[in-house]
Design a protein around this motif. Structure first.
Motif, PDB file in Angstrom:
ATOM      1  N   VAL A 188       0.811  -1.215   0.000  1.00 57.42           N
ATOM      2  CA  VAL A 188       0.000   0.000   0.000  1.00 57.42           C
ATOM      3  C   VAL A 188       0.847   1.270   0.000  1.00 57.42           C
ATOM      4  O   VAL A 188       0.301   2.374  -0.069  1.00 57.42           O
ATOM      5  CB  VAL A 188      -0.953   0.030   1.220  1.00 57.42           C
ATOM      6  N   ASP A 189       2.159   1.152   0.099  1.00 61.92           N
ATOM      7  CA  ASP A 189       3.010   2.336   0.100  1.00 61.92           C
ATOM      8  C   ASP A 189       3.687   2.518  -1.248  1.00 61.92           C
ATOM      9  O   ASP A 189       3.677   1.628  -2.099  1.00 61.92           O
ATOM     10  CB  ASP A 189       4.070   2.230   1.202  1.00 61.92           C
ATOM     11  N   GLY A 190       4.285   3.682  -1.438  1.00 55.64           N
ATOM     12  CA  GLY A 190       4.965   3.966  -2.693  1.00 55.64           C
ATOM     13  C   GLY A 190       5.855   5.182  -2.580  1.00 55.64           C
ATOM     14  O   GLY A 190       6.263   5.580  -1.488  1.00 55.64           O
ATOM     15  N   CYS A 191       6.169   5.781  -3.716  1.00 59.36           N
ATOM     16  CA  CYS A 191       7.039   6.954  -3.779  1.00 59.36           C
ATOM     17  C   CYS A 191       6.220   8.194  -4.109  1.00 59.36           C
ATOM     18  O   CYS A 191       5.281   8.136  -4.918  1.00 59.36           O
ATOM     19  CB  CYS A 191       8.109   6.756  -4.856  1.00 59.36           C
ATOM     20  N   ALA A 192       6.581   9.307  -3.510  1.00 66.22           N
ATOM     21  CA  ALA A 192       5.908  10.583  -3.757  1.00 66.22           C
ATOM     22  C   ALA A 192       6.945  11.662  -4.001  1.00 66.22           C
ATOM     23  O   ALA A 192       8.034  11.641  -3.423  1.00 66.22           O
ATOM     24  CB  ALA A 192       5.018  10.968  -2.579  1.00 66.22           C
ATOM     25  N   MET A 193       6.594  12.601  -4.876  1.00 63.52           N
ATOM     26  CA  MET A 193       7.472  13.716  -5.190  1.00 63.52           C
ATOM     27  C   MET A 193       6.670  15.010  -5.113  1.00 63.52           C
ATOM     28  O   MET A 193       5.567  15.093  -5.633  1.00 63.52           O
ATOM     29  CB  MET A 193       8.080  13.540  -6.594  1.00 63.52           C
ATOM     30  N   PHE A 194       7.233  16.005  -4.433  1.00 66.67           N
ATOM     31  CA  PHE A 194       6.624  17.323  -4.328  1.00 66.67           C
ATOM     32  C   PHE A 194       7.623  18.365  -4.811  1.00 66.67           C
ATOM     33  O   PHE A 194       8.819  18.232  -4.593  1.00 66.67           O
ATOM     34  CB  PHE A 194       6.232  17.636  -2.876  1.00 66.67           C
ATOM     35  N   TRP A 195       7.110  19.427  -5.445  1.00 71.06           N
ATOM     36  CA  TRP A 195       7.981  20.506  -5.891  1.00 71.06           C
ATOM     37  C   TRP A 195       7.247  21.833  -5.799  1.00 71.06           C
ATOM     38  O   TRP A 195       6.020  21.899  -5.838  1.00 71.06           O
ATOM     39  CB  TRP A 195       8.475  20.267  -7.320  1.00 71.06           C
ATOM     40  N   LYS A 196       8.019  22.908  -5.637  1.00 76.09           N
ATOM     41  CA  LYS A 196       7.452  24.232  -5.529  1.00 76.09           C
ATOM     42  C   LYS A 196       6.933  24.702  -6.888  1.00 76.09           C
ATOM     43  O   LYS A 196       7.680  24.759  -7.864  1.00 76.09           O
ATOM     44  CB  LYS A 196       8.491  25.215  -5.003  1.00 76.09           C
ATOM     45  N   ALA A 197       5.664  25.080  -6.891  1.00 81.20           N
ATOM     46  CA  ALA A 197       5.042  25.481  -8.147  1.00 81.20           C
ATOM     47  C   ALA A 197       5.599  26.796  -8.679  1.00 81.20           C
ATOM     48  O   ALA A 197       5.538  27.050  -9.885  1.00 81.20           O
ATOM     49  CB  ALA A 197       3.523  25.604  -7.955  1.00 81.20           C
ATOM     50  N   ASP A 198       6.144  27.638  -7.800  1.00 84.19           N
ATOM     51  CA  ASP A 198       6.683  28.916  -8.258  1.00 84.19           C
ATOM     52  C   ASP A 198       8.160  28.835  -8.595  1.00 84.19           C
ATOM     53  O   ASP A 198       8.757  29.829  -9.007  1.00 84.19           O
ATOM     54  CB  ASP A 198       6.446  30.003  -7.206  1.00 84.19           C
ATOM     55  N   LYS A 199       8.767  27.675  -8.425  1.00 84.03           N
ATOM     56  CA  LYS A 199      10.197  27.510  -8.717  1.00 84.03           C
ATOM     57  C   LYS A 199      10.454  26.587  -9.910  1.00 84.03           C
ATOM     58  O   LYS A 199      11.463  26.729 -10.592  1.00 84.03           O
ATOM     59  CB  LYS A 199      10.909  26.933  -7.487  1.00 84.03           C
ATOM     60  N   PHE A 200       9.556  25.620 -10.151  1.00 81.68           N
ATOM     61  CA  PHE A 200       9.774  24.628 -11.204  1.00 81.68           C
ATOM     62  C   PHE A 200       8.512  24.403 -12.032  1.00 81.68           C
ATOM     63  O   PHE A 200       7.395  24.408 -11.494  1.00 81.68           O
ATOM     64  CB  PHE A 200      10.204  23.285 -10.594  1.00 81.68           C
ATOM     65  N   ARG A 201       8.729  24.228 -13.319  1.00 82.24           N
ATOM     66  CA  ARG A 201       7.674  23.797 -14.232  1.00 82.24           C
ATOM     67  C   ARG A 201       7.927  22.336 -14.600  1.00 82.24           C
ATOM     68  O   ARG A 201       9.048  21.978 -14.963  1.00 82.24           O
ATOM     69  CB  ARG A 201       7.652  24.653 -15.500  1.00 82.24           C
TER      70      ARG A 201
END
Length: 471
Positions: A188-201
Motif C-alpha cells: 500500500v506504500d509507494g514513492c511521492a514527489m513534491f515541488w514548488k510550483a513557483d520555482k519549477f515547471r
C-alpha cells in the motif's frame, strides 16, 4: 505500459504532466496541521535545525513480526529507560568549499523515507524501544511536515508513503504540487514527489513499475523540470525505494540499472540535462552496490549476491560492539566456490545472461560524500554514519546522487552516533520516521562542458573530491 508518462502515477489536483505547473507566489505560505501552525517563505532556511529527543514510555511489548528483517540478536538498548535525560539534537548546514563554476541558480532537494503507517505497525519488532504515541501517524505526520516546511526545500522525494493525500493537503497549502506512485502487488506504500510550483515547471513525469521487468513490486519516479529562474535551467529528478531484501543483490542491481538508464534517456531528450537520483537504496557505503553506483560498473562474479548490499553487518549489536561475527576463512572459501550465480540471476543483475558486468550510463557522485563533514557524523567514504536506526539496523542506506552539470553547495549534516544511541531508536519525540531526511543544495554549473571536464578530473583522480575514500 510500466514506463508511462501519464497513466502510471497519481496526481493530486495539479495540471497535466506535459504542461506548466508554475504559479506565482510573493509572500509566505501558512498552513495549519491539527493544533500547530507553520510558515515557510522563499528565503533560505536557518542554519540550525532542531530535531529529536525521547520522552516517557507507555509502550507495551508486542510479539515479533512474522517477516523478520534479520536474525534475532541480543539488543543492549532494549531495556533503555525512557525517563532518562534526552539530549538536545541539532542538525547544522555544512557549506562546501567555493567552486569557480557554481552558478547563482540553485535548488534544494530532500530525500526522506518517512516510514509508512502500515509498515510501522506491521513490523513492531523493529520499534520495541519506541513509545506507542511516537509511532502513531498523526504524531509522525505533524513532525514530518514541520521538518519539511522548516527546511523550505524546492523538491522533495519521499519513500514508503501510504498516506499521500494526508501529506498533499498540507504541502499544497505550502505552495507545493505533487505526484505519487504506489507499489504494485499487495503493498500500500509507494514513492511521492513534491515541488514548488513557483520555482519549477514540470516538463515530463514518468513512473517505473519494476514488476513488469521481473524486478519485484518496487516502483520509481522520474520527472524533468525547468526552473523559473531568470536564466532557465533543466534537471531530471529520480526517486526510488530499492528492494529491501539483503539476500537479493541481483534485484537491487537490476532496479538501479533500469532507473539510471531511463533517467539518462529523459535527460538526453531535454538537452543532456543533469540528473539527481534520490532515495532509499537499501545499500551501505561499504557495499559492492555503492561502488557500482559511484563507478558505473561492477563485475558481479567477484561477489556473493547475498552480500552485495552490505546490510548484514549493520545490526546495532554489531555496530555498537555487543556482538561481532568472526570471519572464518573456510566459510569464505566455501562461499566463493559454492555461491555461484545462475544465468537467471546474472540476467536480472546485468540485463544479459551472458555478461558478468553490470553497468549504468550516469557518472554519479554522492552530495554528502562531496561535501566534507565531521568525523562525528561521517565515515571514511564521507557518507553519514547512519541515516536509519531501529532495533535491528543502524547504518546508512539513503543517498542523493548527482551527475555532471551540478555542484553540491551545502548539505544538512546528520547526527553523531552517540546522540542517535541516546534516543534508543527512531521514530522519537521530535523525529517522525526511522530514517533521517537528507537535504542538499545544488548549483548548476556555469558552463556544462566545463562542469563535465571538472567532474572527469575528479573521476580520473587528478583532483581529490572532498570526503573521497582513497580505497
Amino acid at each position: 505500459m510500466a514506463f508511462d508518462s501519464t497513466s502510471s502515477s497519481w496526481f493530486g489536483r495539479i495540471l497535466p504532466a506535459a504542461t506548466s505547473t508554475s504559479t506565482s507566489s510573493n509572500g509566505s505560505y501558512g498552513y495549519m496541521c491539527r493544533h500547530f501552525i507553520f510558515f515557510s517563505s522563499s528565503s533560505k532556511p536557518a542554519n540550525t535545525i532542531s530535531s529529536c529527543s525521547t520522552g516517557p514510555s507507555n509502550s507495551t511489548s508486542s510479539s515479533p513480526s512474522t517477516r523478520s528483517y534479520s536474525r534475532r540478536w541480543y539488543n543492549p538498548l532494549r531495556h533503555k529507560p525512557f525517563d532518562e535525560a534526552s539530549p538536545e539534537i541539532l542538525r547544522h548546514w555544512i557549506d562546501a568549499d567555493p567552486h569557480p563554476i557554481a552558478s547563482q541558480e540553485r535548488f534544494t532537494v530532500v530525500s526522506y523515507n518517512i516510514l509508512g503507517d502500515k509498515n510501522a505497525f506491521k513490523h513492531k519488532d523493529l520499534y520495541r524501544n519506541v513509545p506507542l504515541q511516537y509511532m502513531k501517524w498523526n504524531h509522525r505526520k505533524r513532525l514530518i511536515c514541520k521538518e519539511l516546511i522548516g527546511w523550505n526545500p524546492d523538491i522533495i522525494c519521499m519513500q514508503e508513503v501510504d498516506r499521500y493525500f494526508d501529506l498533499l493537503n498540507v504541502m499544497e497549502k505550502a505552495g507545493y504540487v505533487g505526484s505519487y506512485k504506489r507499489r504494485t502487488g499487495d503493498n500500500v506504500d509507494g514513492c511521492a514527489m513534491f515541488w514548488k510550483a513557483d520555482k519549477f515547471r514540470l516538463l515530463e513525469h514518468a513512473s517505473i513499475e519494476f514488476k513488469q521487468f521481473g524486478l519485484r513490486d518496487n516502483v520509481a519516479q522520474l520527472s524533468a523540470f525547468e526552473t523559473c529562474f531568470k536564466k532557465s535551467r533543466r534537471v531530471v529528478i529520480g526517486n526510488i525505494h530499492v528492494l529491501y531484501n539483503p539476500s537479493r543483490g541481483e534485484v537491487k542491481l537490476g532496479q538501479i540499472c533500469f532507473l539510471s538508464s531511463r533517467a539518462q534517456i529523459i535527460a538526453e531528450k531535454w538537452g543532456n540535462v543533469p540528473v539527481v537520483l534520490a532515495g532509499d537504496f537499501n545499500v551501505t557505503p561499504q557495499s559492492a552496490i555503492y561502488k557500482f553506483l559511484s563507478s558505473s560498473e561492477l563485475n558481479i562474479k567477484f561477489y556473493d549476491r547475498r552480500d552485495l548490499s552490505g546490510q548484514r553487518s549493520c545490526h546495532p549489536a554489531q555496530v555498537f560492539g555487543g556482538r561481532k561475527e568472526m570471519s572464518n576463512p573456510f566459510t569464505m572459501m566455501e562461499s566463493f566456490f559454492w555461491n555461484s550465480w545462475t544465468d537467471e540471476e546474472v540476467k536480472v543483475a546485468t540485463g544479459n545472461a551472458e555478461s558478468d558486468l553490470a553497468v549504468h550510463p550516469l557518472k554519479l557522485n554522492s552530495s554528502y560524500a562531496s561535501v566534507k563533514g565531521s568525523r562525528k557524523t561521517r565515515d571514511l567514504h564521507g557518507e553519514p554514519l547512519a541515516t536509519s536506526y531501529h532495533s535491528k539496523f543502524f547504518g546508512t542506506v539513503d543517498y542523493l546522487w548527482y551527475s555532471n552539470g551540478l555542484i553540491p553547495t551545502r548539505v544538512l549534516d546528520t547526527l553523531p552516533v552517540d546522540i542517535l544511541r541516546r534516543t534508543g531508536g527512531l521514530p522519537c519525540k521530535k523525529l517522525g520516521s526511522d530514517h533521517l531526511a537528507l537535504v542538499s543544495e545544488f548549483a548548476f554549473a556555469e558552463d556544462i562542458n566545463e562542469g563535465n571536464n571538472y567532474m572527469s578530473t575528479i573521476s580520473d583522480g587528478s583532483i581529490p573530491a572532498s570526503g573521497e575514500d582513497s580505497a
